[in-house]
Write a protein that holds these residues in place. Structure first.
Motif, PDB file in Angstrom:
ATOM      1  N   LEU A 406       0.742  -1.259  -0.061  1.00 27.38           N
ATOM      2  CA  LEU A 406       0.000   0.016   0.144  1.00 27.38           C
ATOM      3  C   LEU A 406       0.907   1.300  -0.104  1.00 27.38           C
ATOM      4  CD1 LEU A 406      -2.933   1.255  -0.022  1.00 27.38           C
ATOM      5  CD2 LEU A 406      -2.701   0.977   2.608  1.00 27.38           C
ATOM      6  N   SER A 407       2.019   1.418   0.977  1.00 28.31           N
ATOM      7  CA  SER A 407       2.787   2.490   1.038  1.00 28.31           C
ATOM      8  C   SER A 407       3.587   2.621  -0.412  1.00 28.31           C
ATOM      9  CB  SER A 407       3.864   2.202   1.917  1.00 28.31           C
ATOM     10  OG  SER A 407       3.226   2.125   3.260  1.00 28.31           O
ATOM     11  N   ALA A 408       4.031   1.539  -1.045  1.00 28.00           N
ATOM     12  CA  ALA A 408       4.645   1.831  -2.199  1.00 28.00           C
ATOM     13  C   ALA A 408       4.010   2.276  -3.325  1.00 28.00           C
ATOM     14  CB  ALA A 408       5.299   0.320  -2.698  1.00 28.00           C
ATOM     15  N   LEU A 409       2.542   1.940  -3.539  1.00 27.92           N
ATOM     16  CA  LEU A 409       1.916   2.436  -4.238  1.00 27.92           C
ATOM     17  C   LEU A 409       1.188   3.823  -4.514  1.00 27.92           C
ATOM     18  CD1 LEU A 409      -0.073  -1.168  -5.368  1.00 27.92           C
ATOM     19  CD2 LEU A 409       1.658   0.377  -6.955  1.00 27.92           C
ATOM     20  N   ALA A 410       0.860   3.775  -3.080  1.00 30.32           N
ATOM     21  CA  ALA A 410       0.045   5.434  -2.594  1.00 30.32           C
ATOM     22  C   ALA A 410       1.271   6.007  -2.698  1.00 30.32           C
ATOM     23  CB  ALA A 410      -0.255   4.931  -1.311  1.00 30.32           C
ATOM     24  N   ARG A 411       2.560   6.091  -2.690  1.00 28.17           N
ATOM     25  CA  ARG A 411       3.599   6.955  -2.898  1.00 28.17           C
ATOM     26  C   ARG A 411       3.492   7.715  -4.201  1.00 28.17           C
ATOM     27  NH1 ARG A 411       9.076   6.914  -4.458  1.00 28.17           N
ATOM     28  NH2 ARG A 411       8.707   5.086  -5.166  1.00 28.17           N
ATOM     29  N   ARG A 412       2.704   6.844  -5.157  1.00 29.95           N
ATOM     30  CA  ARG A 412       3.066   7.748  -6.397  1.00 29.95           C
ATOM     31  C   ARG A 412       1.636   7.494  -7.163  1.00 29.95           C
ATOM     32  NH1 ARG A 412       6.459   2.934  -9.512  1.00 29.95           N
ATOM     33  NH2 ARG A 412       6.060   4.321 -11.195  1.00 29.95           N
ATOM     34  N   TYR A 413       0.811   6.900  -6.537  1.00 31.03           N
ATOM     35  CA  TYR A 413      -0.526   7.002  -7.319  1.00 31.03           C
ATOM     36  C   TYR A 413      -1.854   7.222  -6.228  1.00 31.03           C
ATOM     37  CZ  TYR A 413       1.992   4.642 -11.057  1.00 31.03           C
ATOM     38  OH  TYR A 413       3.020   4.726 -11.799  1.00 31.03           O
ATOM     39  N   GLN A 414      -2.960   7.633  -6.603  1.00 31.79           N
ATOM     40  CA  GLN A 414      -4.051   7.825  -5.871  1.00 31.79           C
ATOM     41  C   GLN A 414      -5.245   7.352  -6.555  1.00 31.79           C
ATOM     42  OE1 GLN A 414      -4.608  11.539  -3.624  1.00 31.79           O
ATOM     43  NE2 GLN A 414      -6.742  11.392  -3.441  1.00 31.79           N
ATOM     44  N   PRO A 415      -5.594   5.807  -6.604  1.00 33.66           N
ATOM     45  CA  PRO A 415      -6.688   5.593  -7.455  1.00 33.66           C
ATOM     46  C   PRO A 415      -7.712   6.161  -6.628  1.00 33.66           C
ATOM     47  CG  PRO A 415      -5.318   3.753  -6.720  1.00 33.66           C
ATOM     48  CD  PRO A 415      -4.904   4.862  -5.893  1.00 33.66           C
ATOM     49  N   GLN A 416      -8.847   6.103  -7.735  1.00 36.37           N
ATOM     50  CA  GLN A 416     -10.316   6.830  -7.495  1.00 36.37           C
ATOM     51  C   GLN A 416     -11.313   6.157  -8.173  1.00 36.37           C
ATOM     52  OE1 GLN A 416     -10.036  10.977  -9.171  1.00 36.37           O
ATOM     53  NE2 GLN A 416      -8.476  11.526  -7.542  1.00 36.37           N
ATOM     54  N   PRO A 417     -12.762   6.021  -7.612  1.00 36.16           N
ATOM     55  CA  PRO A 417     -13.619   5.360  -8.166  1.00 36.16           C
ATOM     56  C   PRO A 417     -13.865   5.551  -9.638  1.00 36.16           C
ATOM     57  CG  PRO A 417     -14.416   6.144  -6.049  1.00 36.16           C
ATOM     58  CD  PRO A 417     -13.064   6.711  -6.329  1.00 36.16           C
ATOM     59  N   ALA A 418     -14.091   4.552 -10.336  1.00 37.08           N
ATOM     60  CA  ALA A 418     -14.314   4.547 -11.690  1.00 37.08           C
ATOM     61  C   ALA A 418     -15.802   5.050 -12.182  1.00 37.08           C
ATOM     62  CB  ALA A 418     -13.701   3.174 -12.663  1.00 37.08           C
ATOM     63  N   SER A 419     -16.689   4.481 -11.176  1.00 37.24           N
ATOM     64  CA  SER A 419     -18.132   4.806 -11.463  1.00 37.24           C
ATOM     65  C   SER A 419     -18.771   4.852 -10.180  1.00 37.24           C
ATOM     66  CB  SER A 419     -18.803   3.629 -12.203  1.00 37.24           C
ATOM     67  OG  SER A 419     -18.930   2.386 -11.284  1.00 37.24           O
ATOM     68  N   GLU A 420     -19.947   5.402 -10.174  1.00 34.37           N
ATOM     69  CA  GLU A 420     -20.642   5.531  -8.891  1.00 34.37           C
ATOM     70  C   GLU A 420     -21.607   4.063  -8.400  1.00 34.37           C
ATOM     71  OE1 GLU A 420     -20.863   8.248  -6.645  1.00 34.37           O
ATOM     72  OE2 GLU A 420     -19.223   9.093  -8.054  1.00 34.37           O
ATOM     73  N   ASP A 421     -21.446   3.150  -9.428  1.00 35.10           N
ATOM     74  CA  ASP A 421     -22.185   1.936  -8.843  1.00 35.10           C
ATOM     75  C   ASP A 421     -21.611   1.394  -7.739  1.00 35.10           C
ATOM     76  OD1 ASP A 421     -23.507   2.391 -11.394  1.00 35.10           O
ATOM     77  OD2 ASP A 421     -22.097   1.060 -12.434  1.00 35.10           O
ATOM     78  N   PRO A 422     -22.554   0.659  -6.779  1.00 35.31           N
ATOM     79  CA  PRO A 422     -21.906   0.252  -5.446  1.00 35.31           C
ATOM     80  C   PRO A 422     -21.254  -1.028  -5.961  1.00 35.31           C
ATOM     81  CG  PRO A 422     -24.500  -0.206  -6.140  1.00 35.31           C
ATOM     82  CD  PRO A 422     -23.996   0.654  -6.978  1.00 35.31           C
ATOM     83  N   ILE A 423     -20.392  -1.255  -5.211  1.00 32.64           N
ATOM     84  CA  ILE A 423     -19.590  -2.670  -5.308  1.00 32.64           C
ATOM     85  C   ILE A 423     -20.251  -3.636  -4.467  1.00 32.64           C
ATOM     86  CG2 ILE A 423     -17.314  -3.801  -4.301  1.00 32.64           C
ATOM     87  CD1 ILE A 423     -17.165  -1.530  -6.551  1.00 32.64           C
ATOM     88  N   GLU A 424     -20.727  -4.911  -5.317  1.00 35.69           N
ATOM     89  CA  GLU A 424     -21.212  -5.920  -4.706  1.00 35.69           C
ATOM     90  C   GLU A 424     -20.317  -6.829  -3.930  1.00 35.69           C
ATOM     91  OE1 GLU A 424     -24.363  -9.558  -6.385  1.00 35.69           O
ATOM     92  OE2 GLU A 424     -23.881  -8.044  -7.718  1.00 35.69           O
ATOM     93  N   LEU A 425     -20.755  -7.238  -2.959  1.00 38.68           N
ATOM     94  CA  LEU A 425     -19.964  -8.129  -1.903  1.00 38.68           C
ATOM     95  C   LEU A 425     -20.246  -9.711  -2.601  1.00 38.68           C
ATOM     96  CD1 LEU A 425     -20.449  -6.588   1.580  1.00 38.68           C
ATOM     97  CD2 LEU A 425     -18.857  -6.146  -0.147  1.00 38.68           C
ATOM     98  N   TRP A 426     -18.946 -10.415  -2.423  1.00 36.59           N
ATOM     99  CA  TRP A 426     -19.243 -11.933  -2.932  1.00 36.59           C
ATOM    100  C   TRP A 426     -18.702 -12.685  -1.837  1.00 36.59           C
ATOM    101  CZ3 TRP A 426     -16.132 -14.483  -7.134  1.00 36.59           C
ATOM    102  CH2 TRP A 426     -16.770 -15.880  -7.373  1.00 36.59           C
ATOM    103  N   PRO A 427     -19.568 -13.079  -0.823  1.00 40.58           N
ATOM    104  CA  PRO A 427     -19.054 -13.783   0.161  1.00 40.58           C
ATOM    105  C   PRO A 427     -18.762 -15.398  -0.140  1.00 40.58           C
ATOM    106  CG  PRO A 427     -21.092 -13.552   0.636  1.00 40.58           C
ATOM    107  CD  PRO A 427     -20.878 -12.724  -0.554  1.00 40.58           C
ATOM    108  N   THR A 428     -17.673 -15.648  -0.883  1.00 41.91           N
ATOM    109  CA  THR A 428     -17.388 -17.241  -1.019  1.00 41.91           C
ATOM    110  C   THR A 428     -16.485 -17.864   0.058  1.00 41.91           C
ATOM    111  OG1 THR A 428     -15.255 -16.458  -2.507  1.00 41.91           O
ATOM    112  CG2 THR A 428     -17.506 -16.630  -3.791  1.00 41.91           C
ATOM    113  N   PHE A 429     -15.389 -18.469  -0.312  1.00 41.28           N
ATOM    114  CA  PHE A 429     -14.264 -18.628   0.879  1.00 41.28           C
ATOM    115  C   PHE A 429     -13.936 -17.519   1.671  1.00 41.28           C
ATOM    116  CE2 PHE A 429     -10.100 -19.653   2.540  1.00 41.28           C
ATOM    117  CZ  PHE A 429     -10.501 -20.810   3.387  1.00 41.28           C
TER     118      PHE A 429
END
Length: 482
Positions: A406-429
């Motif tokens: 997380l530190s290595a990537l956040a040092r260079r990037y700040q990902p932002q949501p690509a859409s306003e659609d909710p994230i659907e949870l998928w409880p498998t294992f």
């Protein structure tokens, strides 16, 4: 008045379900909502029947400690894991008793402190490799990307830094196996793996393919003293007596060793994108601690905010959202009887969102993880890695990796949501996002300006719920009060 007689306490209330299948329909439809409603409506010890299997949902930390710590000898691993030996073999996840203790001892050197320090450069290298891919910008599925990073890390750590990994092929096989495990636990009458169904044939092919990859990595490794087999110096893939143990250990480590970390990272990106204030605090720390260099093992103690982000992500979206133990003899929890053959079910998803232990439980507040808060938290109120003697042996490996990546990537990037659609949870294992977590990768300067800890204009608040909300596998939705 009676003398010399004892009686069991009254049987606690629980959901009735249907006479034939119990609560199988509710379990299949929305497992996370179902267990949440059970705990809210019926309390900390709830009898539940799913098809023919009976168990008890336990949500009080003291009662959880009774199962996982005080009376651990009264239980064995839950039937769902024991019934998946085709994939997991007789590794740590499926074994019990003396066999489990021996396997735990064999695996311990893999996760000793000196080994963790040696693994750190591999973790950072893989994060930097993903960073080069992100340099192209555009929309990425961060769940897939974090699975990629974590799988490469665990394979390289176990089989040597030069291991050649076909991530797409391995991920496809693991997804087939995950789907099979999920289908089996939700079936009214689970078919054995030996049944010649198209699904079982696909399962066997996927396991066979993973086996080939494991033996290929081991065969091509430049060093015979690899972590995955150095815990038992006599175990080599050329010795028929040890090939099974080697394969089971490697498969367990590969599967369990990448899934939890990848999901902790995936949900961290998702949560950070909903709270720019937390993002700013984390970036300030990363810029102060790291400057213009990638993170190292020695940086870990100073990346306190990053650690808080990971801990809060594991609280809100625990990859192992529920697990269980099957009673091997008649036992009790908090004075309530659990007959032999029935299960104690523990749902970190429920316990982690209990306002008794976590104020504003449905909100993302990494700063809650102060030293004082952790000291005062009941011992078994936070269970992302389980608890007791059978707590995850690789939890320090997973935390170190999550913080470094997380530190290595956040040092260079700040990902932002690509859409306003909710994230659907998928409880498998484990607790995945069914359709991934799409995010736009945005570059940031290495040294960002300091932002005060107060909310700034335009700060996006974390998704929050009221007492009438339940976060379900379809996202945050409104429903009537429970």
């Amino acid at each position: 008045m009676t003398f010399g007689l004892t009686t069991d306490p009254p049987r606690p209330a629980g959901p009735q379900g249907s006479p034939l299948t119990g609560c199988l329909r509710e379990y299949r439809t929305d497992l996370l909502s179902f267990v949440t409603k059970c705990a809210r409506r019926y309390g900390d010890f709830v009898p539940v029947r799913v098809a023919s299997h009976r168990g008890y949902l336990i949500s009080d930390p003291a009662l959880v400690g009774d199962v996982l710590n005080e009376r651990t000898g009264d239980y064995r691993k839950v039937f769902m894991l024991r019934n998946n030996r085709l994939f997991l073999g007789d590794g740590l996840l499926t074994s019990d008793g003396e066999d489990w203790r021996n396997k735990r001892t064999e695996a311990r050197p893999i996760f000793k402190a000196s080994s963790l320090k040696e693994y750190a450069p591999i973790m950072t290298q893989e994060a930097e490799r993903m960073g080069e891919i992100w340099a192209a910008g555009g929309t990425r599925d961060v769940q897939n990307d974090m699975m990629d990073v974590a799988l490469r890390v665990i394979v390289r750590c176990l089989f040597g830094g030069d291991a050649d990994i076909d991530v797409a092929r391995a991920t496809k096989d693991i997804n087939i196996i995950q789907s099979r495990m999920n289908k089996r636990v939700r079936s009214l009458v689970p078919l054995p793996d030996t049944a010649p169904t198209p699904f079982n044939i696909g399962l066997r092919l996927a396991v066979h393919d993973l086996n080939k990859m494991i033996y290929g990595w081991a065969k091509n490794a430049p060093d015979a003293d690899l972590p995955v087999r150095s815990s038992n110096a006599s175990a080599t893939i050329s010795d028929p007596r040890d090939i099974g143990n080697f394969r089971d250990r490697a498969m367990t480590m590969m599967f369990a060793g990448h899934e939890t970390t990848a999901l902790a990272l995936s949900w961290s990106w998702h949560l950070l994108a909903q709270n720019t204030e937390a993002y700013a605090r984390m970036h300030n720390e990363i810029d102060t601690v790291l400057g213009d260099h990638p993170p190292t093992f020695d940086d870990l103690p100073r990346l306190r905010v990053v650690r808080q982000v990971i801990r809060e992500s594991l609280r809100l979206f625990p990859p192992i959202y529920a697990f269980g133990r099957d009673a091997v003899r008649d036992t009790s929890v908090g004075g309530q009887r659990i007959p032999a053959g029935q299960s104690a079910m523990i749902a970190p998803w429920v316990i982690h969102r209990d306002p008794r232990w976590f104020p504003q439980p449905d909100e993302f507040h990494p700063e809650r993880w102060s030293e004082e808060f952790e000291r005062n938290l009941p011992k078994f109120a936070y269970l992302p890695f389980g608890g007791g003697p059978r707590a995850c042996i690789g939890k320090h490996f997973a935390m170190n990796e999550a913080i470094l990546v997380l530190s290595a990537l956040a040092r260079r990037y700040q990902p932002q949501p690509a859409s306003e659609d909710p994230i659907e949870l998928w409880p498998t294992f484990s607790l995945r996002a069914r359709n991934g977590i799409p995010m736009d990768v945005v570059r940031r300067p290495v040294h960002a300006p300091t932002i005060s800890q107060g909310c700034t204009a335009g700060t996006r608040k974390a998704a929050r719920t009221t007492p009438d909300d339940v976060i379900t596998s379809r996202g945050v939705c409104r429903h009537s009060s429970t």
